[in-house]
Design a protein around this motif. Sequence first.
Motif, mmCIF file in Angstrom:
data_model
loop_
_atom_site.group_PDB
_atom_site.id
_atom_site.type_symbol
_atom_site.label_atom_id
_atom_site.label_comp_id
_atom_site.label_asym_id
_atom_site.label_seq_id
_atom_site.Cartn_x
_atom_site.Cartn_y
_atom_site.Cartn_z
ATOM 1 N N LEU A 100 0.809 -1.215 0.000
ATOM 2 C CA LEU A 100 0.000 0.000 0.000
ATOM 3 C C LEU A 100 0.847 1.272 0.000
ATOM 4 C CD1 LEU A 100 -2.789 -0.956 2.569
ATOM 5 C CD2 LEU A 100 -3.059 -0.698 0.098
ATOM 6 N N TRP A 101 1.992 1.243 0.665
ATOM 7 C CA TRP A 101 2.765 2.462 0.863
ATOM 8 C C TRP A 101 3.821 2.698 -0.205
ATOM 9 C CZ3 TRP A 101 2.512 6.565 4.242
ATOM 10 C CH2 TRP A 101 1.583 6.465 5.288
ATOM 11 N N HIS A 102 4.242 1.668 -0.935
ATOM 12 C CA HIS A 102 5.404 1.894 -1.789
ATOM 13 C C HIS A 102 5.124 2.883 -2.921
ATOM 14 C CE1 HIS A 102 3.649 -1.044 -4.632
ATOM 15 N NE2 HIS A 102 4.482 -0.571 -5.517
ATOM 16 N N LEU A 103 3.940 2.829 -3.512
ATOM 17 C CA LEU A 103 3.642 3.771 -4.596
ATOM 18 C C LEU A 103 3.411 5.196 -4.091
ATOM 19 C CD1 LEU A 103 1.543 2.112 -7.440
ATOM 20 C CD2 LEU A 103 3.630 3.433 -7.625
ATOM 21 N N PRO A 104 2.637 5.405 -3.011
ATOM 22 C CA PRO A 104 2.540 6.771 -2.478
ATOM 23 C C PRO A 104 3.897 7.380 -2.137
ATOM 24 C CG PRO A 104 0.820 5.418 -1.537
ATOM 25 C CD PRO A 104 1.710 4.490 -2.316
ATOM 26 N N LEU A 105 4.784 6.591 -1.527
ATOM 27 C CA LEU A 105 6.108 7.110 -1.194
ATOM 28 C C LEU A 105 6.914 7.412 -2.456
ATOM 29 C CD1 LEU A 105 7.076 4.808 1.817
ATOM 30 C CD2 LEU A 105 6.445 7.238 1.902
ATOM 31 N N LEU A 106 6.813 6.535 -3.450
ATOM 32 C CA LEU A 106 7.514 6.761 -4.704
ATOM 33 C C LEU A 106 6.969 7.991 -5.414
ATOM 34 C CD1 LEU A 106 9.620 5.700 -6.709
ATOM 35 C CD2 LEU A 106 7.831 4.248 -7.708
ATOM 36 N N ALA A 107 5.645 8.127 -5.423
ATOM 37 C CA ALA A 107 5.029 9.295 -6.055
ATOM 38 C C ALA A 107 5.412 10.572 -5.324
ATOM 39 C CB ALA A 107 3.509 9.137 -6.077
ATOM 40 N N ALA A 108 5.436 10.538 -3.992
ATOM 41 C CA ALA A 108 5.812 11.720 -3.212
ATOM 42 C C ALA A 108 7.269 12.099 -3.472
ATOM 43 C CB ALA A 108 5.593 11.448 -1.730
ATOM 44 N N MET A 109 8.142 11.092 -3.528
ATOM 45 C CA MET A 109 9.561 11.355 -3.760
ATOM 46 C C MET A 109 9.788 11.992 -5.126
ATOM 47 S SD MET A 109 12.707 8.667 -3.292
ATOM 48 C CE MET A 109 11.944 7.454 -4.392
ATOM 49 N N THR A 110 9.179 11.424 -6.150
ATOM 50 C CA THR A 110 9.356 11.978 -7.496
ATOM 51 C C THR A 110 8.666 13.325 -7.636
ATOM 52 O OG1 THR A 110 7.446 10.685 -8.232
ATOM 53 C CG2 THR A 110 9.609 9.725 -8.573
ATOM 54 N N GLY A 111 7.513 13.504 -6.972
ATOM 55 C CA GLY A 111 6.816 14.786 -7.019
ATOM 56 C C GLY A 111 7.616 15.899 -6.376
ATOM 57 N N LEU A 112 8.252 15.599 -5.248
ATOM 58 C CA LEU A 112 9.073 16.611 -4.585
ATOM 59 C C LEU A 112 10.280 16.981 -5.434
ATOM 60 C CD1 LEU A 112 8.976 15.338 -0.892
ATOM 61 C CD2 LEU A 112 7.888 17.393 -1.815
ATOM 62 N N LEU A 113 10.839 15.995 -6.132
ATOM 63 C CA LEU A 113 11.976 16.294 -7.004
ATOM 64 C C LEU A 113 11.585 17.231 -8.136
ATOM 65 C CD1 LEU A 113 13.765 12.814 -7.245
ATOM 66 C CD2 LEU A 113 14.528 14.843 -6.009
ATOM 67 N N VAL A 114 10.352 17.096 -8.620
ATOM 68 C CA VAL A 114 9.873 17.978 -9.696
ATOM 69 C C VAL A 114 9.832 19.424 -9.219
ATOM 70 C CG1 VAL A 114 7.828 18.560 -11.065
ATOM 71 C CG2 VAL A 114 8.592 16.204 -10.929
ATOM 72 N N LEU A 115 9.544 19.624 -7.927
ATOM 73 C CA LEU A 115 9.421 20.983 -7.376
ATOM 74 C C LEU A 115 10.768 21.618 -7.067
ATOM 75 C CD1 LEU A 115 6.441 20.362 -4.924
ATOM 76 C CD2 LEU A 115 6.355 21.311 -7.235
ATOM 77 N N THR A 116 11.854 20.846 -7.206
ATOM 78 C CA THR A 116 13.187 21.367 -6.906
ATOM 79 C C THR A 116 13.964 21.590 -8.199
ATOM 80 O OG1 THR A 116 14.249 19.188 -6.760
ATOM 81 C CG2 THR A 116 13.140 20.009 -4.780
ATOM 82 N N ASP A 117 15.174 22.116 -8.038
ATOM 83 C CA ASP A 117 16.061 22.321 -9.191
ATOM 84 C C ASP A 117 16.966 21.126 -9.441
ATOM 85 O OD1 ASP A 117 15.058 24.897 -9.573
ATOM 86 O OD2 ASP A 117 16.481 25.777 -8.141
ATOM 87 N N PHE A 118 16.665 20.011 -8.781
ATOM 88 C CA PHE A 118 17.469 18.808 -8.965
ATOM 89 C C PHE A 118 17.371 18.358 -10.423
ATOM 90 C CE2 PHE A 118 18.582 14.315 -8.598
ATOM 91 C CZ PHE A 118 19.646 14.366 -7.693
#
Length: 445
Positions: free
Chosen positions: A305-323
Motif C-alpha cells: 500500500l505504501w510503496h507507490l505513495p512514497l515513490l510518487a511523493a519522492m518523485t513529485g518533490l523532485l519535480v518541485l526542486t532544481d534537482f
Amino acid sequence: MVPRQRAGSGQAIRPNRDLVIDLARFFCLALVVVSHTMMVSPVLHADGTVTSDNTLGNQRWFEPVVWVLQVMPLFFVAGGMTGLQSWRRLRARGGNTFDFMQARMLRLIRPAAVLLAIMFAALWAARLAGVDPQVIQLLVSGAGMPLWFLAAYLAAQLNLPFLARLHARAPWLTLVTLTSLVVAVDCLRGMMPTLAYLNMVFVWCAVQQLGFFLADGAPLALGRLALAGIILASNLVLGLLVWLGLYSGNMLVNLNPPNLTLLLLGCSQAATLQLFRPALTRVASLAGVRRFIGLAGRRSMTVYLWHLPLLAAMTGLLVLTDFPQPAGGTAVWWWGRPLVLVALIGLLLPVVALFGRLEERPTSPGTARSRPAAAVVTAAVVVYVPVADAALNGLTLALLGGGAACFALAILLLGRIPVRLVADTGPEGGGPPLPRPPLSANVEP
C-alpha cells in the motif's frame, strides 16, 4: 496470529507452513516494487504542466517481458490456497462466513485507512501551501493505483466462503462457470465498456479457484510432463487470442479491468509453481530465507500500500526542486533507478516499523460475541463505495478524504475478533482440533 495445536505435553506446536507460498508471495511483492520504480516518471513540460509517463511500459521490448513477469495472477492463486485453508480452520473453530469476512476486511482496510488519512492530510497541507494542483493530482493518481488491487482482492476473499462451498460440491463446474462469465463479459464489453469492471470479480475469483485446486493437492498428483503441458497449452491459447487481435499482447493493458488473458496466465503460473515446487521448497527451507520471507510476509500489505505513495511523493518533490531531471528512458534515467529503489526502501523501513502492526488482527476476549451479520455486510458496502468510485472515475483529493472516512467507519462496524476464532483450539484448549495436513498455517491477509 498463526493457529497452534498442542501436544500432550501442553507445548504449542505450529502446523506446517507452506514455505513455497511464502517465497512466491515475497517474489511477487519484490517484483512489483522494483518494476514500479522503473515506471513512475513525472514529466515537467515547457508550459509548466506536469504529466506522468510510464517509461517501462512504453518500451517495445517490455511487452513480451511483462507476459512472463505479470505476477498478479500468482497473488490470487496464493490467496486462494491459503484463504481456503484459513476458512477450513475457522470452520473447525466454529466460525462462520461473517467471521471470515470480518477478519479479512480488518487485515486489509486497517492499514489502508491510515494511509488514506495521512495522504489526505498531507496533500491538503501541500495545497494550502501553494503547491500546484497538477502536482497534487499527479500524486493522488499515482498513490491511488494500489486501491484497485485492494478492491479486487477483497472481492475475491469476501466471496471465498461461498465459492469454497461450491468447490466442495462441484470444483470443475464452478471453475467452468466462472470462466464462462469472464468470456461473456469480454464479449459484451465493446458495447457496454462499464460492464468490463464485472471482471474485477469474475476473473480474480476464477484465478482464486485455481488456488483451491492446489490447496486440495490434486495437481501434486500430476507428473512434470503434465504440468509442462498445462503451461504450454495456456500460453499457446493466450498467444492465439493475441494473434487473432481479440486481446492486447500487453499484459499491463489487460490488467485493469482484467480479462481472460489474466486467467490463462493464472493457469500457467499455478502449474509453474507446482512444477518447480521441489526446488523452491529447498530454497525456502534455508534458515535465513525462511526467517526473512516470514518477516516480510507479516508486513506485505503495508509495503504494497505504501510503496507507490512514497515513490510518487519522492518523485513529485523532485519535480518541485532544481534537482536535475533526466528524461525518462535515457541512459542517465536508467542508471538512476537503483538509487531510486534504495531511497524507496529507506523510506519504507520506518513506515513499516510505524504502521506494520495494523496488519495484525485486533482481538477481544474469547467470551465476546461475533459481530452481527448486518454490521459486517454494511462494512463491506461502506468500503466498496469509495473504492468503486475510484475504479470507475479515478481518485481525487476529495475522494481520498471520503475513502478514509468510509474505511474508518467500516473498522468501527467490524470491531474486534473474538479470541476463540484466532487462538489455540487444540485438545487442551477445549475446542475442536485443527484440520490435519496438508493444510498450512500461512498468515493470510
